[in-house]
Design a protein around this motif. Structure first.
Motif, PDB file in Angstrom:
ATOM      1  N   ILE A 167       0.815  -1.208   0.000  1.00 38.67           N
ATOM      2  CA  ILE A 167       0.000   0.000   0.000  1.00 38.67           C
ATOM      3  C   ILE A 167       0.857   1.271   0.000  1.00 38.67           C
ATOM      4  N   PHE A 173      -4.143  -6.242  -0.463  1.00 32.02           N
ATOM      5  CA  PHE A 173      -3.117  -5.334   0.026  1.00 32.02           C
ATOM      6  C   PHE A 173      -2.264  -6.043   1.079  1.00 32.02           C
ATOM      7  N   ALA A 203      -6.733   0.137   6.256  1.00 31.74           N
ATOM      8  CA  ALA A 203      -7.607  -0.991   5.939  1.00 31.74           C
ATOM      9  C   ALA A 203      -8.964  -0.543   5.398  1.00 31.74           C
ATOM     10  N   ALA A 237      -8.697   0.746   1.937  1.00 32.03           N
ATOM     11  CA  ALA A 237      -8.405  -0.343   0.995  1.00 32.03           C
ATOM     12  C   ALA A 237      -9.676  -1.074   0.583  1.00 32.03           C
ATOM     13  N   ALA A 254     -10.466  -3.696  -2.462  1.00 28.76           N
ATOM     14  CA  ALA A 254      -9.530  -4.757  -2.095  1.00 28.76           C
ATOM     15  C   ALA A 254     -10.279  -5.977  -1.572  1.00 28.76           C
ATOM     16  N   TYR A 296      -6.789  -7.582   3.320  1.00 21.19           N
ATOM     17  CA  TYR A 296      -5.787  -6.641   3.811  1.00 21.19           C
ATOM     18  C   TYR A 296      -4.902  -7.414   4.782  1.00 21.19           C
TER      19      TYR A 296
END
Length: 240
Positions: free
Chosen positions: A56, A81, A89, A92, A97, A100
């Motif tokens: 990230i 990620f 998080a 993301a 995403a 994470y």
């Protein structure tokens, strides 16, 4: 068949560690690495990956910024990620995403992540099969007909029939149920007793009181009536 994966991290030891761990957890056919986001995005433009592991915090373009580009790809890959920082998080997941992971990634945590993704991939594969095929009845067993091959569906008596190029089968579903199911594939209810695949209409003939007759491209060039209430829809579909 193993996965094809891309690991994106500006630190080579981190890439090597994750690559080794991934190969321990699941079969891998292709495993590429990128040390810069520019290199990663170039690879994603050229190749389709089953999975992308994305750091990230990268020099220049961050992982969150890169997701804006990845999400615009024709068929964006699932992105996980991988980072040492837990404060990103929420952001993301907001950009799409799939997971994470915090460094150092444990084998158990990676197995859990991959298990979820592979289960989802299997479910999506089954959903695509169900989406592309329609069950019909044939001599005491069920046959799966490709939706794209269906010319039209009609009711005769108390039975619904599915017509392809040179065959006709009965269906257990009602015409209304099939209309709902096949609407995403473009099927149109043109009459209370007929559901049509416009892709297989050869000709549109004017008929009585503003209605139409559709001539299909099956073996017998079947004729399908269009009700007055559906005439406007037919004109819109075919630009009449």
């Amino acid at each position: 068949m193993g996965l094809s994966a891309l690991i994106v991290d500006d630190e080579q030891p981190a890439r090597l560690e994750l690559a080794h761990l991934l190969q321990q957890v699941t079969p891998v056919d292709t495993l590429d690495e990128a040390g810069t986001m520019v290199d990663a995005l170039a690879r994603l433009q050229e190749k389709r990956y089953d999975l992308v592991f994305l750091d990230i915090r990268m020099p220049g373009v961050s992982g969150l910024e890169a997701m804006q580009v990845i999400n615009r790809l024709p068929d964006p890959p699932p992105v996980i990620f991988v980072t040492a920082y837990d404060e990103h998080a929420l952001a993301a997941f907001e950009v799409g995403a799939r997971d994470y992971l915090l460094k150092p990634v444990s084998e158990a945590r990676l197995r859990l992540t991959l298990g979820r993704l592979l289960d989802r991939r299997r479910e999506n594969g089954l959903a695509r099969v169900a989406h592309d095929r329609l069950p019909v009845e044939q001599e005491g067993h069920t046959r799966l007909v490709r939706v794209a091959d269906i010319r039209f569906i009609h009711v005769r008596g108390h039975t619904v029939y599915v017509r392809t190029f040179d065959a006709e089968w009965a269906s257990r579903a009602s015409l209304a149920e099939l209309a709902d199911r096949l609407a995403p594939q473009g099927f149109v209810r043109v009459h209370r007793a007929y559901l049509v695949n416009p892709e297989h209409v050869l000709e549109v003939h004017p008929f009585f009181a503003g209605t139409y007759i559709l001539r299909m491209d099956d073996r017998g060039n079947s004729e399908v009536p269009v009700s007055r209430s559906s005439a406007r829809l037919v004109r819109e579909i075919f630009g009449l």
